[in-house]
Write an enzyme that holds these catalytic residues in place. Structure first.
Site, mmCIF file in Angstrom:
data_model
loop_
_atom_site.group_PDB
_atom_site.id
_atom_site.type_symbol
_atom_site.label_atom_id
_atom_site.label_comp_id
_atom_site.label_asym_id
_atom_site.label_seq_id
_atom_site.Cartn_x
_atom_site.Cartn_y
_atom_site.Cartn_z
ATOM 1 N N SER A 96 -4.139 6.440 -5.589
ATOM 2 C CA SER A 96 -3.785 4.986 -5.072
ATOM 3 C C SER A 96 -3.010 4.001 -5.820
ATOM 4 C CB SER A 96 -4.575 3.964 -4.089
ATOM 5 O OG SER A 96 -5.364 4.862 -3.776
ATOM 6 N N LYS A 171 -0.709 5.310 3.131
ATOM 7 C CA LYS A 171 -2.466 5.225 1.765
ATOM 8 C C LYS A 171 -2.808 3.004 1.539
ATOM 9 C CE LYS A 171 -5.675 5.139 -0.737
ATOM 10 N NZ LYS A 171 -7.375 5.166 0.088
#
Ligand code: NDP
Length: 284
Positions: A96, A171
């Site tokens: 991420s 995300k």
């Protein structure tokens, strides 16, 4: 069967790599600092490599899931590492990170003929263990098609959401919401305590009401019981909310900005705890 290389064997990477092995793929991996994950994988049939370059050399597809952009860049933008990839090899990058960092990596890799899928995940360690993650993929449909069998070993929901960078954009938005919802859940428990509302009843009733959230339903018990084993470490959530705030320079994000301040001030004391430990700053 494809040969899969795996870089980053942490809370997420280890169970994801185990699921890749379970589906019959050959798995190449290596130790970073902690020797435990590679020992586990070796007993399950993984090939142990001594360097990132060896992992890449032995694999058709390489998966990386590292803590932040910093480690991703350190590991994957080294010249030796890039030179080791064969032309047309595929990197599935699942860290991420910021959309800009993965776009930059993609640009460098594209020049060398290496294909990149931007593929951050959601679902936590439980989702990783069950092979039930959600993948937010950015890249070409043909690249995704070529590695779908590997991704399906780890995921239940796979969405192609745009070009490289789009996965990490979605995300960042997910993490902004998750970070805020965790704080909101902590505030709900704090108010319940003051109003002498039983938190089990609170969860049941709000679970069927408009104030419900995934965090309230899934994290309330850990907060009430002060169970803060990670999970998802608090500094990683701070990193994600920081990405959202940085990306949203032209947006009005008052809650995300406040959440970032709270995670920043809680980070030092709780660096090895789950991000639910943010509740310690809220519940007296
Ligand atoms: P961890 O900190 O548990 O694991 C990170 C892994 O990366 C460790 O195995 C670490 O090895 C390894 N690593 C770090 N630096 C290097 C390096 N230079 N070379 C090789 N390996 C390295 O993190 P998570 O697994 O929790 O998270 C990984 C990513 O997934 C993060 O971006 C996170 O935001 C995201 N994520 C996490 C979720 C969660 O619930 N935990 C859920 C969804 C996404 P060592 O320990 O030996 O240093």
């Amino acid at each position: 069967m494809k040969k899969v290389g795996f870089i980053g064997l942490g809370a997420m990477g280890l169970p994801m790599a185990q699921n890749v092995l379970k589906q019959g793929f050959e798995l190449n991996a290596m130790q970073h600092r902690n020797p435990d994950p590679i020992r586990v994988l070796e007993t399950q049939g993984a090939q142990v490599c001594s360097s990132v370059e060896e992992v890449i050399r032995n694999s058709d597809v390489v998966i990386s899931i590292l803590p932040t952009d910093k480690e991703m860049n350190e590991v994957l933008l080294s010249e030796d590492v890039i030179d080791t990839f064969q032309k047309n090899a595929i990197l599935i990058e699942m860290t991420s990170g910021s959309p800009d960092a993965i776009k930059n990596l993609h640009r460098v890799y594209q020049e060398q003929g290496i294909r990149v899928l931007d593929a951050p995940v959601s679902g936590g360690t439980v989702g990783a263990e069950k092979g039930a993650l959600t993948v937010m993929a950015g890249g070409d449909q043909s690249t995704l098609n070529d590695v779908e069998d590997v991704i399906n070993a780890m995921a239940q929901n796979v969405y192609l959401v745009g070009e490289v960078g789009a996965g990490n954009a979605i995300k960042a938005i997910n993490q902004m919401l998750a970070g805020i919802h965790m704080i909101a859940t902590s505030e709900a428990i704090s108010l319940a305590n003051e109003l002498e509302v039983d938190t089990n009843i609170l969860k049941e009733v709000i679970g069927n009401s408009s104030g419900a959230s995934w965090m309230l339903m899934n994290k309330l018990d850990s907060i009430v019981d002060e169970q803060f084993e990670p999970g998802f470490k608090l500094p990683l959530m701070k990193k994600d909310v920081q990405i959202a705030v940085d990306e949203g320079r032209a947006s009005v994000l008052p809650l995300a900005s406040l959440a970032l301040q709270l995670y920043k001030s809680a980070e030092k004391e709780n660096s090895e705890l789950d991000f639910a430990a943010i509740s310690k700053s809220i519940i007296r």
